[in-house]
Design an enzyme around this catalytic site. Sequence first.
Site, PDB file in Angstrom:
ATOM      1  N   ASP A 214       0.632  -1.419  -0.019  1.00 52.13           N
ATOM      2  CA  ASP A 214       0.144   0.155  -0.002  1.00 52.13           C
ATOM      3  C   ASP A 214       0.810   1.153   0.174  1.00 52.13           C
ATOM      4  O   ASP A 214       0.134   2.236  -0.355  1.00 52.13           O
ATOM      5  CB  ASP A 214      -0.941   0.057   1.215  1.00 52.13           C
ATOM      6  CG  ASP A 214      -1.794  -1.316   1.302  1.00 52.13           C
ATOM      7  OD1 ASP A 214      -1.848  -1.895   0.113  1.00 52.13           O
ATOM      8  OD2 ASP A 214      -2.385  -1.394   2.254  1.00 52.13           O
TER       9      ASP A 214
ATOM     10  N   HIS B 232      -1.324  -6.460  15.690  1.00 53.79           N
ATOM     11  CA  HIS B 232      -1.317  -6.785  17.268  1.00 53.79           C
ATOM     12  C   HIS B 232       0.240  -6.879  17.658  1.00 53.79           C
ATOM     13  O   HIS B 232       1.044  -6.955  16.499  1.00 53.79           O
ATOM     14  CB  HIS B 232      -1.955  -7.994  17.762  1.00 53.79           C
ATOM     15  CG  HIS B 232      -1.610  -9.196  16.936  1.00 53.79           C
ATOM     16  ND1 HIS B 232      -2.724 -10.087  16.615  1.00 53.79           N
ATOM     17  CD2 HIS B 232      -0.598  -9.970  16.356  1.00 53.79           C
ATOM     18  CE1 HIS B 232      -1.934 -11.173  15.761  1.00 53.79           C
ATOM     19  NE2 HIS B 232      -0.670 -10.837  15.813  1.00 53.79           N
TER      20      HIS B 232
ATOM     21  N   HIS C  52       1.034   2.879  18.540  1.00 57.01           N
ATOM     22  CA  HIS C  52       0.318   2.131  19.667  1.00 57.01           C
ATOM     23  C   HIS C  52       0.691   0.736  19.626  1.00 57.01           C
ATOM     24  O   HIS C  52       1.216   0.297  20.795  1.00 57.01           O
ATOM     25  CB  HIS C  52      -1.236   2.092  18.959  1.00 57.01           C
ATOM     26  CG  HIS C  52      -2.006   1.199  20.003  1.00 57.01           C
ATOM     27  ND1 HIS C  52      -3.001   1.658  21.012  1.00 57.01           N
ATOM     28  CD2 HIS C  52      -2.150  -0.175  19.909  1.00 57.01           C
ATOM     29  CE1 HIS C  52      -3.574   0.699  21.532  1.00 57.01           C
ATOM     30  NE2 HIS C  52      -3.124  -0.646  20.870  1.00 57.01           N
ATOM     31  N   GLU C  53       1.060  -0.008  18.602  1.00 56.95           N
ATOM     32  CA  GLU C  53       1.765  -1.407  18.731  1.00 56.95           C
ATOM     33  C   GLU C  53       3.047  -1.450  19.219  1.00 56.95           C
ATOM     34  O   GLU C  53       3.218  -2.329  20.108  1.00 56.95           O
ATOM     35  CB  GLU C  53       1.378  -2.079  17.419  1.00 56.95           C
ATOM     36  CG  GLU C  53       0.036  -2.107  16.854  1.00 56.95           C
ATOM     37  CD  GLU C  53      -0.829  -2.787  17.639  1.00 56.95           C
ATOM     38  OE1 GLU C  53      -2.067  -2.600  17.609  1.00 56.95           O
ATOM     39  OE2 GLU C  53      -0.461  -3.837  18.585  1.00 56.95           O
TER      40      GLU C  53
ATOM     41  N   HIS D 135       2.938  -1.695  23.076  1.00 52.92           N
ATOM     42  CA  HIS D 135       2.802  -2.910  23.247  1.00 52.92           C
ATOM     43  C   HIS D 135       4.061  -3.661  23.296  1.00 52.92           C
ATOM     44  O   HIS D 135       4.532  -4.364  24.444  1.00 52.92           O
ATOM     45  CB  HIS D 135       1.953  -3.817  22.806  1.00 52.92           C
ATOM     46  CG  HIS D 135       0.320  -3.574  22.862  1.00 52.92           C
ATOM     47  ND1 HIS D 135      -0.338  -3.168  23.717  1.00 52.92           N
ATOM     48  CD2 HIS D 135      -0.491  -3.032  21.773  1.00 52.92           C
ATOM     49  CE1 HIS D 135      -1.441  -2.851  23.768  1.00 52.92           C
ATOM     50  NE2 HIS D 135      -1.642  -2.810  22.704  1.00 52.92           N
TER      51      HIS D 135
ATOM     52  N   HIS E  78      -3.341  -1.793  27.343  1.00 54.32           N
ATOM     53  CA  HIS E  78      -4.228  -0.628  26.851  1.00 54.32           C
ATOM     54  C   HIS E  78      -4.732  -0.133  27.990  1.00 54.32           C
ATOM     55  O   HIS E  78      -4.838  -0.306  29.042  1.00 54.32           O
ATOM     56  CB  HIS E  78      -5.407  -1.442  26.235  1.00 54.32           C
ATOM     57  CG  HIS E  78      -5.187  -2.151  25.085  1.00 54.32           C
ATOM     58  ND1 HIS E  78      -5.978  -3.138  24.494  1.00 54.32           N
ATOM     59  CD2 HIS E  78      -4.603  -1.667  24.031  1.00 54.32           C
ATOM     60  CE1 HIS E  78      -5.500  -3.405  23.234  1.00 54.32           C
ATOM     61  NE2 HIS E  78      -4.548  -2.412  22.916  1.00 54.32           N
TER      62      HIS E  78
END
Lengths: 365, 79
Positions: free
Chosen positions: A23, A82, A117-118, A121, A127
């Site tokens: 993409d 994730h 965000h990932e 983690h 979260h």
Amino acid sequence: HFPRHLKWQNNNVTFRILNYTPDLKKSDVDRAIRSALNVWSDVTPLTFKKLHKGNADIMISFGSKEHGDYNPFDGPNGLLAHAYPPGQGIGGDTHFDEDEHWTKDSSAYNLFVVAAHELGHALGMSHSTDVGALMYPIYSYTTGYPLSEDDIEGIQALYGPNPNSKKVKPRPDAPNKCDPTLSFDAATELRGETIIFKDRFYWRLHPQMPEPEQTLIKSTWPSIPNRVDAAYENPEKDRVIIFSGIRMWALNGYDLVDGYPKYIHKLGLPKTIRKIDAAVYIRDTGKTLLFTDEDYWSYDEATGTMDKGYPRSIEDDFPGMDDEVDAAVYHYGYLYFFHEHMQYEYSYNSRKVIRIMRTNSILNC
Amino acid sequence: LPVPSGDKDNRLLAEKYLRRFYGFPAGLQGKQQASGVFETKIKEMQKFFKLEVTGNLDDNTLELMKLARCGVPDIGEYN
């Protein structure tokens, strides 16, 4: 944090990008991942070294459905990506769902926003329940500095601050609706609901929803600024007008109307007016009152012109209201003025303030 | 009465969501136990997202379950 506050024991973390989404250009993916890592290294002692072969702490890849970790993705939308908490093997690894469309802007899922965000983690963050935090689990496109105070507090609890810390301007956490000192930026009706704007957020009150729902303004209207000064609904035209600075937007339901933003001066306000504090449509007169500092204006919705003889003094025409107005709504002959942490119920008929309540009593506090 | 298919789909979607993000146990259990656990997990999810905690699969809860999101669980076992 994850159980046992999992974290990398060594501040020099390595990462490797195993494959690329078609993409975006390869360089765009590299830049998005690097920028996402910099978000965290700016506020911690962590450094990130890119490997081009072999096993890195954080292995980054794009895959669809079952992609090797028995934790399958689900096709377009739904699950976007994730990552695994710090640890050996799959620990720290970060996977993006290739069935999503990845972009550099807000036209689809922004890779930088999801990666930041990932990678949170992958560094040990779980979260957050704060709707304005980067580590909030629901995707929303945001611009500007991505970390909230909640995010920074979390990551620095694991790794400490960046010794050469750059000055960062974290986003304030989402306002607490029952904070006794809460004030509003703006309030309006919207097809039977009440929308209350505060900072980057808005609360949505619905007669059948006792719990107000808090949402980021930009997750519903990406093109509207992060801060709203005033808003009102003209139910006859089924339009909500939102003001921010010298510009205004129109909504039909929750949809932005084409041809906006427009300048507020189109309403007939002089160029010296740079901000509207509050706005309210009075159904019984067909006029919209626009409050600016100590004065207010009257806009005739039918003719689309400003009434003559304005501005007038709020204090003179609304006895009992001797201060500026943050927000205003009108219900069945009563005007509710919100100013700082108090709201004033003003009776149009008896021309006086008949009740004073806390601003956030409207939020069931 | 048989459950209308729309409700059934929503129920399955909710169970899948709760299984993935809130540790709802997989597999069938006794009817009573299943509904008790289901309600408990719905409450956990509503509390996390600051929705009204009802234990029911109401519209707001269902609407949120359909939003695009991260695949890491919100609480509980991290697989």
